[in-house]
Design a protein around this motif. Structure first.
Motif, PDB file in Angstrom:
ATOM      1  N   VAL A  38       4.315   5.761   2.914  1.00 17.86           N
ATOM      2  CA  VAL A  38       3.466   6.902   3.189  1.00 17.86           C
ATOM      3  C   VAL A  38       4.094   8.121   2.536  1.00 17.86           C
TER       4      VAL A  38
ATOM      5  N   VAL B  88       0.079   5.029   1.205  1.00 19.00           N
ATOM      6  CA  VAL B  88      -0.859   5.960   1.821  1.00 19.00           C
ATOM      7  C   VAL B  88      -0.479   7.377   1.385  1.00 19.00           C
TER       8      VAL B  88
ATOM      9  N   VAL C 200      -3.798   4.372  -1.344  1.00 22.54           N
ATOM     10  CA  VAL C 200      -4.823   4.731  -0.365  1.00 22.54           C
ATOM     11  C   VAL C 200      -4.790   6.239  -0.173  1.00 22.54           C
ATOM     12  N   CYS C 201      -5.783   6.915  -0.712  1.00 19.06           N
ATOM     13  CA  CYS C 201      -5.827   8.379  -0.657  1.00 19.06           C
ATOM     14  C   CYS C 201      -6.657   8.825   0.537  1.00 19.06           C
ATOM     15  N   VAL C 202      -6.074   9.682   1.353  1.00 21.92           N
ATOM     16  CA  VAL C 202      -6.782  10.190   2.527  1.00 21.92           C
ATOM     17  C   VAL C 202      -7.527  11.461   2.116  1.00 21.92           C
TER      18      VAL C 202
ATOM     19  N   HIS D 143       0.825  -1.199   0.000  1.00 20.45           N
ATOM     20  CA  HIS D 143       0.000   0.000   0.000  1.00 20.45           C
ATOM     21  C   HIS D 143       0.871   1.267   0.000  1.00 20.45           C
TER      22      HIS D 143
ATOM     23  N   THR E  96     -10.052   6.903   1.781  1.00 21.94           N
ATOM     24  CA  THR E  96     -10.502   6.849   3.169  1.00 21.94           C
ATOM     25  C   THR E  96     -10.724   8.267   3.683  1.00 21.94           C
TER      26      THR E  96
ATOM     27  N   ALA F 165      -6.815   4.697   6.902  1.00 19.29           N
ATOM     28  CA  ALA F 165      -5.816   4.214   5.940  1.00 19.29           C
ATOM     29  C   ALA F 165      -4.849   3.240   6.609  1.00 19.29           C
TER      30      ALA F 165
ATOM     31  N   TYR G 155      -6.542   9.386   8.178  1.00 16.21           N
ATOM     32  CA  TYR G 155      -5.273   8.650   8.210  1.00 16.21           C
ATOM     33  C   TYR G 155      -5.432   7.353   8.992  1.00 16.21           C
TER      34      TYR G 155
ATOM     35  N   VAL H 238      -4.000  -0.941   5.900  1.00  6.88           N
ATOM     36  CA  VAL H 238      -2.665  -1.530   5.771  1.00  6.88           C
ATOM     37  C   VAL H 238      -2.487  -2.677   6.758  1.00  6.88           C
TER      38      VAL H 238
END
Length: 497
Positions: free
Chosen positions: A415, A255, A288-290, A253, A394, A400, A397, A404
């Motif tokens: 990250v 982030v 994974v986009c916050v 992943h 997500t 996210a 954080y 993970v």
């Protein structure tokens, strides 16, 4: 048409009655050679060769082992172009990518040349009156390595240089899909002065693997491949009383925090998700986009830059990445894309149906991107091992990080952020073996160790670096006195004073 056999006791060895398997050039989808698939007796011959060589090699001083490895490193550098070309023809990756992988393997050889320092041990004087204590690390015996098709030069060099530096001998079983480079690596080792039998190479399939796993003369097994096979190797090897390190699959992943630089993050994501056609156990396969704004900004830039990528054969210097390695894997990756659509993920970049003029039968898949991917989807849960990226959004954080940590695989994660506090928290709390902070593919350098967590690693030791030395040696501790006092036998545990 080339024919690849085995390398046993310092020279090429062929069993004329052996089964054979095809070698393909994946860019054209055509057979270019055949490889012998070693029988049980051929593998046992290699094991016996290594067993015989161990007697003398284990007594060779570490400094002399180091000198041979130093010569070997120089020969590998000298032959870099040839090795990269061999890798590219049979694997399909571009020449720059192949060179990079060979270079990372050579760095492990370079680390192994410093084995004299790694084997020094510890010493404590006067642990008792006239009593000293010291430890030493000694070789195990015959060790074996089973390696995958995606890195036919680098992954073998994660294993055998450290093993033989520690005084072991080694039997390598590379992938039968691209077997030529490992044979060449062994030839160069002999040229550097490595005694015959210290490094043997046997090609084969499950019969060869099971022979190594079951042999009483093989003391340790190193493996890199998919998680199901890693688990099989681990349990079968340990059942046969072997030390085993088995590295499995990954679902890495990245982030992406709202403060991440969009341009730099996009470049990093493209290189890590699609480089080497995604056939890397450290490839980023989930972004994974916050926050929704983060996701939209990244998607826009990602689609813009991905459309500029050139997929083609390694012979084209402008190719960004090449084909998948073999037809079966090509069809498997295509099936995952089909499954993703059926599961409801939104396909925003489709790499199927890619046909290149003159390479219509090649195993090419272009950059493929899904959004709206959910954790219960098969394309999220399983390793695809191709140029397929899943995007998830997500709200926070914390959400996210939970994604993970909840995944069963824990090889690598990254990250991207400008926040030192987030970076520190992610590094300390992600249940992952290798972490990148603004680094998309955090493969450790040779003097650190490579290995994941959870179902990405079976066994207690990572590869190369200090962990590699520990895996390929056993600890011995000596307690010594030269006192002339003779006060008769003791029947209790000695208390040192």
């Amino acid at each position: 048409m080339k024919k690849i056999s085995h390398f046993i006791n310092g020279k090429l060895y062929s069993d004329k009655t052996a089964r054979t398997g095809p070698i393909f050039n994946p860019a054209i989808g055509e057979k270019i050679g055949e490889v012998e698939l070693g029988s049980k007796s051929t593998v046992e011959l290699a094991i016996q060769s290594s067993k015989n060589a161990f007697i003398k090699w284990s007594k060779t001083t570490p400094i002399n082992r180091s000198r041979i490895l130093s010569k070997y490193k120089d020969l590998l550098m000298k032959n870099m172009e040839e090795l990269a070309a061999i890798v590219s023809e049979e694997h399909g990756k571009t020449i720059p990518d192949a060179k990079g992988s060979v270079q990372r393997g050579i760095e492990v050889v370079e680390y192994a040349t410093g084995i004299t320092d790694s084997l020094k041990g510890d010493h404590s004087s006067s642990v008792g009156t006239n009593v000293d204590s010291y430890s030493m690390r000694q070789p195990l015996g015959v060790c074996a390595g089973i390696t995958p098709f995606n890195f036919p030069a680098m992954v073998p060099m994660w294993m055998y240089p450290v093993a033989i530096a520690c005084g072991n001998t080694f039997v390598l079983k590379p992938s039968e899909k691209d077997p030529s480079c490992p044979i060449r690596l062994a030839e160069l080792a002999i040229e550097a002065g490595l005694p015959p039998g210290v490094l043997n190479v046997v090609n084969g399939d499950k019969e060869a693997v099971d022979t190594l796993l079951e042999s009483k003369d093989v003391q340790a097994i190193s493996f890199v491949g998919s998680t199901p096979i890693a688990e099989y190797v681990y349990h079968t090897g340990t059942k046969n009383n072997k030390r085993v390190q088995a590295l499995g699959g990954a679902k890495n992943h990245m982030v992406v925090m709202p403060d991440a630089d969009v341009d730099k993050t996009t470049d990093a994501l493209i290189g890590s998700a699609f480089g080497s056609a995604g056939e890397r156990c450290m490839a980023i396969s989930v972004a994974v986009c916050v926050g929704k704004k983060t996701a939209e900004n990244l998607k826009t830039k990602l689609l813009e830059e991905t459309s500029k990528l050139k997929v083609g054969p390694y012979t084209d210097k402008e190719s960004d990445f090449g084909p998948l390695n073999n037809k079966a894997h090509y069809e498997k990756v295509l099936s995952y894309i089909d499954i993703g659509e059926k599961e409801g993920a939104k396909l925003i970049a489709d790499g199927r149906n890619m046909k290149l003029q003159g390479y219509e039968n090649g195993y090419f898949v272009g950059p493929t991107i899904f959004e709206d991917v959910k954790p219960d989807m098969k394309i999220y849960k399983e390793e695809i091992f191709g140029p397929v990226l899943s995007m998830i959004t997500t709200d926070t954080y914390e959400d996210a990080l939970k994604l993970v940590n909840d995944h069963e695989l824990g090889n690598g994660a990254a990250v991207f952020t400008k926040s030192g506090m987030i970076a520190k928290h992610f590094t300390e709390n992600a249940k992952i073996g290798m972490i990148g902070v603004n680094v998309p593919i955090p493969v450790p350098v040779a003097y650190h160790s490579f290995g994941g967590w959870k179902r990405s690693l079976f066994g207690d030791h990572s590869m190369h670096g200090p962990e590699g030395v520990r895996f390929y040696t056993k600890l011995k501790t000596a307690t010594v006195t030269w006192s002339e006092d003779n006060s008769g036998p003791e029947f209790t545990i000695p208390v040192l004073s």
